[in-house]
Every structure is written in C-alpha cells, then in structure tokens.
Design a protein around this motif. Structure first.
Motif, short mmCIF file in Angstrom:
data_model
loop_
_atom_site.label_atom_id
_atom_site.label_comp_id
_atom_site.label_asym_id
_atom_site.label_seq_id
_atom_site.Cartn_x
_atom_site.Cartn_y
_atom_site.Cartn_z
N VAL A 14 38.40 46.18 46.94
CA VAL A 14 37.67 45.12 46.57
C VAL A 14 38.64 44.02 45.78
CG1 VAL A 14 35.29 46.10 46.83
CG2 VAL A 14 36.68 46.06 44.64
N PRO A 15 38.41 42.80 46.00
CA PRO A 15 39.03 41.93 45.09
C PRO A 15 39.01 41.86 43.78
CG PRO A 15 37.65 40.64 46.51
CD PRO A 15 37.49 42.05 47.10
N VAL A 16 39.55 41.79 42.78
CA VAL A 16 39.01 41.59 41.36
C VAL A 16 39.93 40.44 41.02
CG1 VAL A 16 38.61 44.02 41.01
CG2 VAL A 16 41.10 43.18 40.50
N LYS A 17 39.23 39.86 39.75
CA LYS A 17 39.93 38.54 39.14
C LYS A 17 41.51 38.83 38.72
CE LYS A 17 39.76 34.75 36.56
NZ LYS A 17 39.22 33.58 37.27
N LEU A 73 44.45 40.27 43.80
CA LEU A 73 44.80 41.53 43.42
C LEU A 73 43.27 42.54 43.95
CD1 LEU A 73 45.55 43.86 41.22
CD2 LEU A 73 44.36 42.73 39.41
N ARG A 126 41.29 46.49 43.85
CA ARG A 126 41.33 47.74 43.26
C ARG A 126 40.42 48.47 44.52
NH1 ARG A 126 42.62 49.12 38.24
NH2 ARG A 126 42.35 51.28 38.96
N SER A 127 40.49 49.97 44.67
CA SER A 127 39.81 50.70 45.68
C SER A 127 38.49 51.40 45.08
CB SER A 127 40.79 51.73 46.07
OG SER A 127 39.89 52.63 46.65
N SER A 128 37.61 51.51 45.90
CA SER A 128 36.25 51.93 45.44
C SER A 128 36.45 53.45 45.61
CB SER A 128 34.92 51.63 46.39
OG SER A 128 35.07 50.09 46.46
N GLN A 147 35.54 38.88 33.56
CA GLN A 147 35.33 38.84 34.94
C GLN A 147 36.16 39.97 35.75
OE1 GLN A 147 33.45 36.03 36.83
NE2 GLN A 147 33.58 37.99 37.84
N GLN A 148 37.33 40.30 35.22
CA GLN A 148 38.13 41.23 35.95
C GLN A 148 37.52 42.63 35.78
OE1 GLN A 148 42.21 42.81 34.57
NE2 GLN A 148 42.78 41.96 36.85
N ASP A 197 34.21 42.91 37.85
CA ASP A 197 34.75 43.13 39.41
C ASP A 197 35.26 44.45 39.62
OD1 ASP A 197 34.33 40.31 39.65
OD2 ASP A 197 36.40 39.59 39.66
N LEU A 198 35.66 44.94 38.73
CA LEU A 198 36.19 46.67 39.04
C LEU A 198 35.12 47.55 39.67
CD1 LEU A 198 38.14 47.38 36.11
CD2 LEU A 198 39.36 47.03 38.18
N PRO A 199 35.60 48.27 40.89
CA PRO A 199 34.58 49.14 41.30
C PRO A 199 34.47 50.37 40.48
CG PRO A 199 36.79 49.11 42.81
CD PRO A 199 36.94 47.88 41.60
N ALA A 238 34.53 53.37 40.17
CA ALA A 238 35.80 54.57 40.16
C ALA A 238 36.78 54.14 39.39
CB ALA A 238 36.20 55.05 41.54
N ALA A 239 37.39 52.90 39.54
CA ALA A 239 38.47 52.17 38.98
C ALA A 239 38.10 51.74 37.34
CB ALA A 239 39.03 50.93 39.67
#
Lengths: 476, 348
Positions: A118-121, A136, A138-140, B336-337, B340-342, B344-345
């Motif tokens: 998923v895209p993150v800031k 950038l 990160r993976s779920s 925001q970042q 946004d993070l899933p 798990a992360a």
C-alpha cells in the motif's frame, strides 16, 4: 637494415629481461605468500566453525538488525522469486528494502500486486543526497518489507536511497539477481560478532551457471560445460579463496563484491555513501571506509568470510564478458587514481604500504606488462632475437605456475567446503584450470587493456549485461 | 638471456607440483567418496541405537558396546546430531550414554588442551550434551573469546548461582562475540536470572550495564524497574537509551513518569527511545506529549512519536488525525505517513 633491427631488438630484450624476470618473481612470490596465508586462514576458520550451532543466533532477539538493500531495474520477470527468497532468509531481525531505480517495466506493479503493498506518504530522513523518490510502499503481509520507487540514477544512487530508509545497524548491499544461501547472513555476520573493529564483511560468491536453482536457491551444484562459464568458476574460486582470503590474514582486504556485502550502516552514511561518478562504486566505498578509518579513527577492518554465501550468474558470451571485464578494470583504475595518495603512504599502514601497491602494480598493470611481454616475444621471434624453443619454454613455465596456483586453490576448496563433489565436476574443474591460460587469459588481457584505455579517455558508461537465466528458470 | 637450464628446472618443479596437485585433488575426492559412504553407514547405525534409547528410555549394554566400537568422529557426529532434537530427561539419558561410551571423557580432555581449537571443540560437545562440568565453567575465563562464548552457551542450561554470577561478570567482556553469547545465554536462562541481574544493574554502569539492560528489556520483569530508573539518569547516552527501552518494557507507573521526562532529553536517540517506550506500554496519558514530539527537530523522534501514538490506539490515532491539520508540515507529514501504514508495518 634487418641486422640493425635484430641487434636493436636483441639489446632491448636483453636489458628488459631482468625487469620482466624481477616482476615475474615478485608477483609469483607474492602469490605464494597469499596462498600460504589463505591456507592458514582457512584452517583457522574451519576450526572456528566446526560443530558450530548457528541456530542460537537465529533465535536471538538480540541479534543486530540487518537491512537488505536490493536495487532493481526492470526486473519484472524475476523480482517475485528473488524477493520471496530474500524474505525467507534465515535471520531473526531482517528488513528488506527494494529500490526500483526508475524501472520502465512493471517491476513496481508486480510488487504491489503480489506483496500486498500500500502506498504511504513519501517522507523519509535523507541521509545522503540522491535522485528524487517518487513513492514509498509498505506491505500488509510482510511487515519488514519496504519498497521505494525512485527516479533512475544508477545502482549507487539506488543503494544510497536504501541507506536513507534502512533501520538496521548493518546494511547488506546486493545485486537484484544475486542468490543468497538461506543461512548466508548468519555466516556473514560472524566477523561483526567476533571483532570490534569490523566495518564491512564480504563472502565467497560462486558461479551459478550450470547449477540447478529452485525458488531462488541453489539446490544442486554443478560445474558448467560452457567454456566461458566454466573458466569463470575456476577464476572466481581463485579470486575469493586465494586472493581475498589471503589478504584477510595479512590485514588488508579492500574489495567486497558488489553482488553481496555487509556494512556498518552509520560508517557508510558518515562516509557519504556510494559515489555516483565511478563504475567501481563497491570497491571505491570499501577503500574510502578503509582510508577514513586511518584518517578519522573508528572501525576499519574489512573481513572476508570464506563460506560460500551467494551465487551469481556470469556471462557466457565473449561480448558481454568483455564489457564486464573492461568495466571492472576501468573501475579499478578509477578507484586507485582517486585514492592515489595512499600509495606507499605509511599513514595508511598495511593498506598504503602493501595492499595499494599490490593492486596498482599487480592487478592494474598486469595486462600492460603481459601485453608488453607478448609483443616483445613476437618481435623477438620475428627478428630471431629469441628462439622458438626458449619462447615455448618460457611460456610453459608461466603457464605451469598459473595452473599450479589454480590447482592448489581447487584443493583448498576441496579440503574446506567441497561443493563440487562428483568425479565429473572435479574433472571439469581441472580441465577448466588447464584451459584457462590457453586463449581466455589473453582475451582478458585485451579486455582489461581496453578498460584502461577507456579510463584514460574518461569513459564511465556501464554497458549492458544480458542474462541467460538460471536452470531451470525461476521466473514465475 | 635467461638460461634455458633455469627454465628447465623451474618447469620440472612446476610439473611435479601440478602432478602432486592433481593426485591430491582426485585422491581426496576418492577418499571423500568412500569416507562419506562409510560415515553415512556407521552414523545410520549409531543413529538407530540412539533413537531407540531416546524412545525406550532404557540403556541396552549391547548397544552401548556397539556405540563404543564406532570411530570417535562417528560417535561425536551421532551424539551431536540427536542432541538437537532432545531436551529434559531425553537429553539426560543421552548424556549418560555419552559418558558410558567415552564421548564425555574425551571432550573433557579436549577442554584441558593447550590448543584453543581443541578447547572450543570440547566445550561444544559438552554444551550440546548439557553435561554439568566445572571444567566448562572454568572456560568462562578462557583467553580465547570463541571458547568463552561457547562456555557461555553451555552455561545457558546450567543456571546455578555461581554460573549466573560468572556470566554477569562477563557482561563487560571486551570481545563482542563473548558478550553477545553471554547476553543470549542469560536470556535463555529466563526468569531465574531476573533477581541477580536486577542487583547487577543496580550496582553497575557503562558497557556492562548497557549489555545487561538489553537482556533485562527482553526479560521485562517488574524487578528491573528500580535499576531502569537509576540508569536512565546516567550520563552515558547508550545506557540512557537502553534504560528507556527497559522502562517501556517493564511498563510501571514510575517508569512511565520517567519516560515522559526523557521525552525532553538533550539527545534525540534517548527522546526517540522514550517515545518508543511509551508506545510499547500504550500509555495513553502521554498521548498529548507524544503529539507534541511530532514537531521535534529530529526525524527519529518524530517517527518514534508517530508510531507510539499509533500503538496507543484510539486516543493516539485521534492526536495523529489532529496533527494532519497542523501548521507544522513535518508533524502533519509524519502523522499522515504513520496513519497510512498497514497495521502489520505500524507495529514494527
């Protein structure tokens, strides 16, 4: 007129022969020292690892975090398998950072689809100045996976971006197509745990051509039957087991293969990361780290682990191989020129007094000396200043010495890791060791001379590397 | 010109060397082939006997005799191989048989050798068989770091007062390898180490304390609270960072208060560790202070504060959402970042 020419050539050869003989003796004497040093180092290493249980490291939450930096450029076909193999490496605290260096194919899309990205800031701590980062992800499903998409800037730039994102105390720089052994990181981290002064470690890279690969792992080792690939198997074994391991004990390694190396992150960042304007960025970084350790203090040991930790595909066509060797030699020339003040400078200890001169006069100038020797021989034979029997004997002596050194390297491999077990593999290995000096070596002299010439003309292009693919193909 | 005679001599030597190399290379291959076949056959037999022993729980004299007749290297391979899969009473039985067969005695002799490599091998065999022996304990002060590290690995299964005390003293070992092995072994000993380690931490500082704090953080017991508080006030930055992480792992009220104070520490790594600690203990009362740290000048602090707010849950997320409208672009971007993070992360 021909008599005058013959006398002239004869005089030059007569005066030059002692220089050539001295060079020949010095180089081969040094090789002998390296061989003995490798033998001692390998023995020590084998004693240290006998009955070792590395699973303790694997289960320890105290192990240092390693961030793998995997630059990728147009790797749409192989990225899935390569990344899965990386994520499955046997190491407890691992982070994988894939940096797509402005790929023009679907590399990023493939990653997004298959790794639940998923895209993150896009904000990050820019530790080294690089080309802009586009996005950038990160993976779920894989918490330790980071994917960065950036503007194209070359491998060095991609690695520098990776350095900005790395959380680990140690960073592992690799090529996207390097196949790492499942326990490769556990083996590579040893020197960091054994010593306090270690800034980087490298391991033995082996040739994957001819071997069987499944799911990004080498499952069956075989010596290739292709001439160029086969000769390179022998060449790689000699370079790693005899060259780099020998320098380990003598305290002066300055090369870590760009295909797979482990570094202290802060040391690399403080040194300014990888340089963009050189084709030998991996060697340049290692030499810079070494130089800075003398100038500023801090860790400076470049350790070499003889264990086979990674596999790489080597070119099987003379054209591509020629480009690669030309680039390597240009890189070597460029790096040595940049750090020329280290030459014979006692401030830089063993590196300045022994290692640097070795690389300058043996590795860099070897093709020049060898070509000069061949030209002189041809002239001597043409003018009758050298007789055929003598020339043949001299060639056989040089050839025999090279082959004997290679043969002893094969014995070193056999006594330690013996990855090539069958009679067929042994015979092929020996065959390639014999064949290496008959044409292949002379071709590398030409390629390296071409590299040197291009360096003198200021050319810095990489050339392209065409890959044949592993057998059977790992493409999913 | 270089004399032909000399070249002839050199060539003869080279030919001799080459022939020798070829013979060695192929002879070794041949030897390996037969040796490995024989080894596989003998190891298989030894493995069968030892597997019976592990499953039946009884010692058969004939089987011990058969094991005794095997070559020493085969005995060691078989015992070490099976030791990996056993624990508790199974391992005890295995050690007993190893003693009967002579493996233990030979390992003891190796431990007394003058060669570090032999001592290392001896310590490895005794470690893998969990043999209680003062000889290995003595190796905790061996001059070679690899031997000390191996002795520490052995000690993980022997948590006596004397061993724990010797291990704690090794937390200041100058060799990274030995220190790492000691930390690891203390961790594997588990809660039995908590009391002595807490006392150790209350009395020590510097590198030893930092190494101990890392173990304490992983053990995370309330006994370490006082030591964590004391060490969080030392001048050493590394120790303050480790202490902040420990306080976060312990998670008591006094620790939370101290972590809030550490959010204003002069060093950014300590502030980041404090934020991380508060996030780990999900201390929602600190949410507003953590939100304030989203404006910190150091990236690592802003990042740690953001992640901490996310781990706190609803109150933290509320602060993160509010931060999106902040004038401070750094704080808004970080919020925001992190949002946004899933999931798990975000927990990493």
């Amino acid at each position: 007129m021909s008599g005058v020419l013959q006398t002239g050539v004869s005089q030059i050869l007569l005066k030059g022969q002692f220089v050539v003989l001295l060079y020949f003796l010095a180089v081969n004497g040094w090789y002998l020292i390296l061989l003995l040093s490798s033998l001692l180092e390998l023995r020590r290493h084998m004693l240290l690892i006998a009955d070792e249980s590395r699973h303790l490291l694997l289960s320890s939450t105290l192990s240092p975090t390693i961030s793998i930096l995997a630059p990728a450029y147009n790797e749409e076909a192989t990225i899935d398998a390569s990344l899965r193999a990386l994520l499955a490496l046997q190491y407890p605290n691992l982070e994988v950072i894939v940096v797509s260096d402005g790929s023009k194919d679907r590399t990023v899309q493939v990653l997004v689809e298959r790794f639940d990205l998923v895209p993150v800031k896009t904000i990050y701590e820019q530790r080294i100045k690089t080309k802009p980062v586009r996005s950038l992800y990160r993976s779920s499903t894989y918490p330790s996976l980071v994917v960065v998409d950036k503007d194209n800037g070359g491998k060095a730039d991609a690695l520098n971006v990776g350095l900005s994102f790395a959380r680990g105390e140690l960073v592992c720089a690799m090529d996207a197509d390097t196949l790492i052994e499942a326990d490769g990181l556990q083996r590579m981290i040893r020197p960091f745990l054994y010593g306090t002064d270690v800034v980087a470690t490298g391991g033995t890279i082996r040739v994957v051509n001819g071997s069987e690969v499944k799911f990004g792992r080498v499952v069956k080792t075989s010596v290739p039957t292709n001439l160029l690939a086969g000769v390179q198997v022998v060449e790689y074994l000699r370079a790693f087991l005899f060259g780099r391991l020998g320098w380990n004990r003598l305290g002066g390694n300055i090369i870590i293969s760009g295909a797979f190396g482990l570094f202290q992150r802060d040391a690399v960042v403080n040194a300014g990361g990888y340089l963009h304007d050189t084709v030998g960025e991996d060697m340049e970084l290692v030499l810079r780290l070494k130089r800075l350790s003398y100038e500023r203090g801090g860790p400076g040991t470049i350790a070499f682990v003889p264990d086979p930790v990674a596999w790489t595909e080597v070119p099987e066509s003379a054209k591509v191989l020629g480009r690669q060797r030309d680039r390597w030699h240009r890189g070597l020339a460029d790096v040595l020129w940049r750090h020329r003040r280290m030459l014979f400078n006692p401030r830089y200890g063993v590196t300045g007094l022994f290692v640097f001169p070795y690389y300058a006069f043996v590795e860099l100038l070897a093709p020049v000396i060898e070509a000069a020797g061949l030209i002189a021989l041809a002239l001597g034979l043409a003018t009758g200043a050298v007789d055929w029997t003598f020339a043949g004997l001299f060639y056989l002596t040089a050839y025999g010495l090279g082959t004997a050194l290679t043969a002893f390297t094969l014995i070193l491999e056999d006594l330690s890791f013996h990855r090539y077990e069958t009679f067929r593999d042994r015979t092929l290995l020996f065959w390639w060791a014999l064949v290496e000096n008959l044409g292949y070596r002379q071709m590398t002299v030409y390629w390296r001379l071409r590299g040197l010439w291009k360096f003198l003309r200021g050319k810095k292009d990489w050339g392209s590397m065409e890959r044949k693919g592993f057998h059977p193909l790992t493409v999913s | 010109m270089i004399s032909r005679q000399l070249l002839n001599i050199v060539m003869l030597v080279e030919i001799g060397l080459l022939v020798l190399a070829v013979c060695l290379f192929f002879a070794h291959g041949l030897w390996l082939f037969f040796y490995e076949r024989r080894l596989a056959r003998l190891t298989e037999a030894a493995r069968d006997s030892l597997a019976h022993l592990a499953t039946r729980g009884t010692v058969n004299v004939e089987e011990i005799e058969a094991l005794r007749r095997l070559p020493h290297d085969v005995q060691v391979i078989a015992f070490l191989e099976i030791s990996r899969h056993l624990s508790g009473s199974g391992k005890e039985r295995l050690s007993f048989v190893a003693l009967q067969v002579g493996v233990v005695d030979r390992a003891r002799k190796l431990c007394e050798s003058r060669s570090w490599a032999r001592r290392l091998r001896g310590a490895r065999i005794l470690s893998r068989l969990d043999v209680v022996d003062p000889l290995v304990q003595r190796l905790l002060s061996d001059p070679h770091p690899a031997v000390r590290a191996q002795a520490a690995e052995w000690a993980a299964a022997q948590p006596s007062v004397a061993v724990i005390s010797a291990m704690l003293a090794l937390l200041a070992d100058p060799a990274t390898q030995a220190r790492f092995a000691v930390q690891n072994a203390l961790l594997r000993m588990g809660s039995v180490v908590a009391g002595p380690l807490a006392t150790f931490l209350e009395r020590n500082s510097g590198r030893a304390a930092e190494a101990g704090l890392r173990v304490a953080e992983s053990l995370a017991g309330p006994t370490f609270g006082q030591a964590g508080l004391r060490l969080s006030r030392t001048a050493d930055i590394g120790v303050r960072i480790a202490a902040a992480k420990l306080l976060g792992a312990v998670g008591d009220a006094a620790g939370a208060e101290r972590l809030i104070e550490l959010l204003d520490d002069s060093d950014s790594s300590v502030r980041a560790a404090a934020a991380q600690g508060l996030g780990r203990m999900q201390h929602w009362k600190a949410a507003s202070l953590l939100a304030h740290r989203l404006r910190d000048s150091a990236w690592r602090v802003r990042r740690a504060a953001g992640l901490a707010l996310r781990s706190i849950g609803a109150p933290g997320v509320l602060f993160l959402r509010r931060a999106l409208k902040e004038d401070d672009a750094f704080a808004a971007d970080m919020a925001q970042q992190v949002l946004d993070l899933p999931a798990a992360a975000a927990s990493v």
